[in-house]
Design an enzyme around this catalytic site. Structure first.
Site, PDB file in Angstrom:
ATOM      1  N   VAL A 142       0.869  -1.169   0.000  1.00  0.00           N
ATOM      2  CA  VAL A 142       0.000   0.000   0.000  1.00  0.00           C
ATOM      3  C   VAL A 142       0.907   1.220   0.000  1.00  0.00           C
ATOM      4  O   VAL A 142       1.894   1.253   0.740  1.00  0.00           O
ATOM      5  CB  VAL A 142      -0.924   0.006   1.238  1.00  0.00           C
ATOM      6  CG1 VAL A 142      -1.852   1.221   1.213  1.00  0.00           C
ATOM      7  CG2 VAL A 142      -1.740  -1.288   1.305  1.00  0.00           C
ATOM      8  N   CYS A 143       0.592   2.200  -0.887  1.00  0.00           N
ATOM      9  CA  CYS A 143       1.309   3.476  -0.814  1.00  0.00           C
ATOM     10  C   CYS A 143       2.801   3.252  -1.094  1.00  0.00           C
ATOM     11  O   CYS A 143       3.152   2.512  -2.011  1.00  0.00           O
ATOM     12  CB  CYS A 143       1.027   4.039   0.582  1.00  0.00           C
ATOM     13  SG  CYS A 143       1.362   5.745   0.901  1.00  0.00           S
ATOM     14  N   THR A 144       3.658   3.811  -0.320  1.00  0.00           N
ATOM     15  CA  THR A 144       5.098   3.678  -0.555  1.00  0.00           C
ATOM     16  C   THR A 144       5.680   2.372  -0.006  1.00  0.00           C
ATOM     17  O   THR A 144       6.905   2.217   0.029  1.00  0.00           O
ATOM     18  CB  THR A 144       5.850   4.870   0.054  1.00  0.00           C
ATOM     19  OG1 THR A 144       5.449   5.009   1.423  1.00  0.00           O
ATOM     20  CG2 THR A 144       5.536   6.155  -0.693  1.00  0.00           C
ATOM     21  N   THR A 197       2.022   3.146  -7.117  1.00  0.00           N
ATOM     22  CA  THR A 197       2.448   3.551  -5.768  1.00  0.00           C
ATOM     23  C   THR A 197       1.737   4.857  -5.415  1.00  0.00           C
ATOM     24  O   THR A 197       0.893   5.342  -6.179  1.00  0.00           O
ATOM     25  CB  THR A 197       3.993   3.686  -5.710  1.00  0.00           C
ATOM     26  OG1 THR A 197       4.395   3.942  -4.365  1.00  0.00           O
ATOM     27  CG2 THR A 197       4.504   4.808  -6.611  1.00  0.00           C
ATOM     28  N   ALA A 199      -2.261   2.250  -4.761  1.00  0.00           N
ATOM     29  CA  ALA A 199      -1.826   3.647  -4.732  1.00  0.00           C
ATOM     30  C   ALA A 199      -1.837   4.148  -3.279  1.00  0.00           C
ATOM     31  O   ALA A 199      -1.717   3.338  -2.357  1.00  0.00           O
ATOM     32  CB  ALA A 199      -2.729   4.462  -5.645  1.00  0.00           C
TER      33      ALA A 199
END
Lengths: 217, 217
Positions: free
Chosen positions: B109-111, B129, B162
């Protein structure tokens, strides 16, 4: 946002994880730019589990202060819901009663309304709650107009969000109310959250087939 | 869902709170009806804080097992992002390298993609990302096709979501993929979450003005 913002959040065994971490991550994010103080408040400093029944998957969070030591003048006091609201949460209800008169705003997420109703702070107000638990919660507030189709309801300084992720939208609305639209938009974009900005935009009342419950007292 | 589902989630100092608790609360909810085992995995069993810089508001979660003791055959391994992904997360990267060959699916998730890229598991794949950190993250994966406009990307058993709340949609898609549409719909309704079901439905690439980055190696 220049003055420090003080946020309190109550946690009790069996709270719903995302009821709490949705709203809190907005303040985690805002605190990168603005001074914020957060208290995660419980009966003791021991970790508090979201577990409701044996075998259920759960997380444990570490409180930062006790109900006894918590301030009673937060700018915002957040109360999550969860199955734990049906158990012994009397010390939390007592704290809400004690703190409410000197607290800026209060926000319940999901069935956190059970604690608000029991503390009497929904009397004479409009409120909403988790839609799946609507018919279980509303009898606790016979002096409340329970709104079925609402993502959240703001009545004076009492904010009540619908189920779980509605707490994110209610918190963003609270941020907008206090600091303006840009701060709320920035936070939503940061979270990559497709925000609901209209409090009446709620598809879940229809999913559950519920209707408003008017006060009977 | 009859066989027990085993979920692992990595936590490191400075992880993003909602990256983790969005996905996990879906499994908390599913576990009321289906057998699930969850490991919250860190370098030790000490509480892990989301705090990234001094003064930032944060929460601390209690891990349930160490990287050393964690199984390496989870059905799903979840890796949150956060500013902490830019620091010393080598033991986590090593664990991902070690566990990936015997893990069912992995989801960043995310970074959290920083850890996946460094572990080499995005080589030759499509991935996405966090959109605000897109241009910082993509150089870590020169063998990856980085998709700008995506809520999440599934490439084989590697799922990349993202920013932050996109993790909720990716997890619901994973649940749908594994258990069918009704389970995912039920979970979204339970969370009162206005789900994004189309992985390409992403407004935040435009918000950040980013474009796909193609592999250079």
């Amino acid at each position: 946002m220049t003055a420090k913002l003080c946020i309190g959040a109550l946690v009790f065994p069996g709270f719903q994880s995302l009821d709490l971490f949705g709203p809190l991550d907005i303040f985690n994010t805002l605190s990168l730019k603005h001074p914020i103080e957060l208290s995660v408040i419980s009966t003791s400093l021991d970790p508090v589990s979201t577990q409701w029944k044996e075998g259920q998957v759960a997380q444990s969070i570490v409180p930062t202060c006790t109900l006894e030591d918590a301030r009673t003048d937060y700018d915002l006091l957040i109360v999550p819901g969860g199955f734990g609201t049906t158990k012994d949460v009397d010390p939390y209800v007592d704290y809400i009663k004690r703190a409410y008169p000197t607290t800026g705003s209060v926000l319940s997420v999901c069935t956190g309304t059970r604690l608000f109703a029991r503390a009497g702070i929904l009397d004479g107000r409009r409120a909403t709650t988790n839609k799946n638990a609507f018919n279980d919660v509303t009898p606790l507030g016979p002096k409340t107009h329970w709104v079925a189709k609402a993502r959240w309801v703001k009545d004076g300084n009492v904010w009540t969000a619908a189920g779980i992720t509605a707490g994110i939208d209610a918190t963003l609305a609270w941020v907008e109310d206090k600091y303006g639209a840009q701060q709320a938009t920035d936070a939503a974009n940061w979270l990559e959250y497709k925000r609901t900005s209209d409090p009446d935009d709620d598809p879940f009342a229809a999913v559950r087939g519920i209707e408003d419950v008017l006060p009977t007292e």
